[in-house]
Design a protein around this motif. Structure first.
Motif, PDB file in Angstrom:
ATOM      1  N   LYS A 114       1.802  -2.391   4.397  1.00 13.32           N
ATOM      2  CA  LYS A 114       1.280  -3.587   3.739  1.00 13.32           C
ATOM      3  C   LYS A 114      -0.056  -3.981   4.367  1.00 13.32           C
ATOM      4  O   LYS A 114      -0.278  -3.775   5.559  1.00 13.32           O
ATOM      5  N   PHE A 115      -0.898  -4.535   3.536  1.00  8.18           N
ATOM      6  CA  PHE A 115      -2.199  -5.064   3.976  1.00  8.18           C
ATOM      7  C   PHE A 115      -2.313  -6.460   3.392  1.00  8.18           C
ATOM      8  O   PHE A 115      -2.322  -6.626   2.170  1.00  8.18           O
ATOM      9  N   GLU A 116      -2.358  -7.459   4.262  1.00  5.98           N
ATOM     10  CA  GLU A 116      -2.420  -8.839   3.800  1.00  5.98           C
ATOM     11  C   GLU A 116      -3.635  -9.524   4.436  1.00  5.98           C
ATOM     12  O   GLU A 116      -4.002  -9.210   5.576  1.00  5.98           O
ATOM     13  N   TYR A 117      -4.247 -10.442   3.707  1.00  7.91           N
ATOM     14  CA  TYR A 117      -5.365 -11.171   4.301  1.00  7.91           C
ATOM     15  C   TYR A 117      -5.482 -12.563   3.706  1.00  7.91           C
ATOM     16  O   TYR A 117      -5.030 -12.826   2.580  1.00  7.91           O
ATOM     17  N   VAL A 150       0.824  -1.201   0.000  1.00  6.98           N
ATOM     18  CA  VAL A 150       0.000   0.000   0.000  1.00  6.98           C
ATOM     19  C   VAL A 150       0.863   1.259   0.000  1.00  6.98           C
ATOM     20  O   VAL A 150       0.728   2.133  -0.855  1.00  6.98           O
ATOM     21  N   ASN A 151       1.744   1.373   1.011  1.00 11.20           N
ATOM     22  CA  ASN A 151       2.647   2.532   1.128  1.00 11.20           C
ATOM     23  C   ASN A 151       1.887   3.857   1.015  1.00 11.20           C
ATOM     24  O   ASN A 151       2.266   4.751   0.245  1.00 11.20           O
ATOM     25  N   ARG A 152       0.833   3.933   1.789  1.00 14.43           N
ATOM     26  CA  ARG A 152       0.017   5.158   1.791  1.00 14.43           C
ATOM     27  C   ARG A 152      -0.458   5.430   3.215  1.00 14.43           C
ATOM     28  O   ARG A 152      -0.822   4.502   3.937  1.00 14.43           O
ATOM     29  N   ASN A 196       5.593  -6.022  14.575  1.00 18.27           N
ATOM     30  CA  ASN A 196       4.974  -4.768  14.148  1.00 18.27           C
ATOM     31  C   ASN A 196       3.733  -5.023  13.283  1.00 18.27           C
ATOM     32  O   ASN A 196       3.612  -4.537  12.156  1.00 18.27           O
ATOM     33  N   VAL A 197       2.809  -5.791  13.849  1.00 16.55           N
ATOM     34  CA  VAL A 197       1.624  -6.239  13.121  1.00 16.55           C
ATOM     35  C   VAL A 197       0.359  -5.903  13.904  1.00 16.55           C
ATOM     36  O   VAL A 197       0.284  -6.096  15.118  1.00 16.55           O
ATOM     37  N   VAL A 227      -3.918  -8.948   8.276  1.00 16.65           N
ATOM     38  CA  VAL A 227      -2.644  -8.523   8.863  1.00 16.65           C
ATOM     39  C   VAL A 227      -2.278  -7.175   8.253  1.00 16.65           C
ATOM     40  O   VAL A 227      -2.116  -7.067   7.034  1.00 16.65           O
ATOM     41  N   VAL A 228      -2.192  -6.162   9.097  1.00 17.50           N
ATOM     42  CA  VAL A 228      -1.798  -4.824   8.649  1.00 17.50           C
ATOM     43  C   VAL A 228      -0.410  -4.518   9.208  1.00 17.50           C
ATOM     44  O   VAL A 228      -0.189  -4.643  10.419  1.00 17.50           O
ATOM     45  N   LYS A 229       0.495  -4.118   8.334  1.00 18.36           N
ATOM     46  CA  LYS A 229       1.841  -3.722   8.753  1.00 18.36           C
ATOM     47  C   LYS A 229       1.957  -2.212   8.593  1.00 18.36           C
ATOM     48  O   LYS A 229       2.038  -1.708   7.471  1.00 18.36           O
TER      49      LYS A 229
END
Length: 218
Positions: free
Chosen positions: A73-76, A66-68, A183-184, A104-106
């Motif tokens: 990062k956004f993972e699912y 994402v980098n916003r 860091n999650v 999972v959001v980083k």
């Protein structure tokens, strides 16, 4: 053992029904996957993406860069009940109980402290939590459900509780946590097709606002 014509007929009927269920269940699971994929991607708007098929009609994993704002990062992972299997579906209702969405959001910011809200009675085998013995514990009530809270500071639980209460069906949230070692920011939930976009939007908002400026972040 004598095989009667009635027994053969019963086997043929079961085979026919199983075949019909397979095609209907397969189509439904594919439609569900497509719906969640489109809905979540439309909300997250990743700059890069990768999907991994889990095999059969079980579900898939998505990796979004994402980098916003505060989301790196956004993972699912989406896992579905085996609607295509006439024989295994009733068993899965007892063991898995429902479709599952693991998010999972980083974040860009650094999570400083450990905190968990776990719906009581949900896990048959309790998940391993790093440094669990050093965390404080208490019971938190959200709606009509009890959650076990594990935390270093009480205010962190209040913010996680705020997130759960803000979602469309708080009882669908089974586990939400923040883990500084990886860091999650993590959410395990029962997804709903009609509300998934709004729920993901609120989860992103929490990561962008609370994790960036709140007590979780450095």
């Amino acid at each position: 053992m004598e095989i009667t014509s009635g027994f053969i007929l019963a086997i043929m009927v079961l085979a026919a029904v199983s075949s019909i269920q397979f095609f209907k269940g397969r189509k439904l699971n594919l439609q569900i996957m497509q719906h969640y994929l489109r809905s979540i991607e439309d909300v997250v708007k990743p700059e890069d993406k990768e999907y991994v098929w889990l095999g059969g009609y079980i579900g898939f994993r998505a990796y979004y860069r994402v980098n916003r704002d505060n989301v790196k990062k956004f993972e699912y992972t989406l896992t579905l009940l085996p609607r295509q299997s006439l024989l295994y579906f009733p068993i899965a209702l007892l063991t898995s109980r429902h479709d599952k969405l693991y998010i999972v959001v980083k974040p860009q910011s650094q999570i400083k402290r450990e905190a968990h809200l776990i719906q009581k009675g949900y896990y048959r085998i309790k998940p391993r939590i790093e440094n669990e013995e050093f965390l404080k514990r208490e019971t938190v009530v959200i709606g009509n459900r009890e959650y076990e809270a594990l935390y270093e500071k009480r205010r962190d639980v209040e913010l996680l509780k705020y997130l759960v209460e803000s979602l469309s069906k708080p009882g669908n949230i089974k586990h939400v946590s923040l883990t500084p070692s990886t860091n999650v920011f993590y959410v395990l939930m029962k997804p709903e097709p009609d509300t998934i976009e709004d729920d993901v939007r609120k989860i992103l908002s929490f990561a962008n606002k609370k994790l960036k400026t709140g007590p979780f972040s450095s």
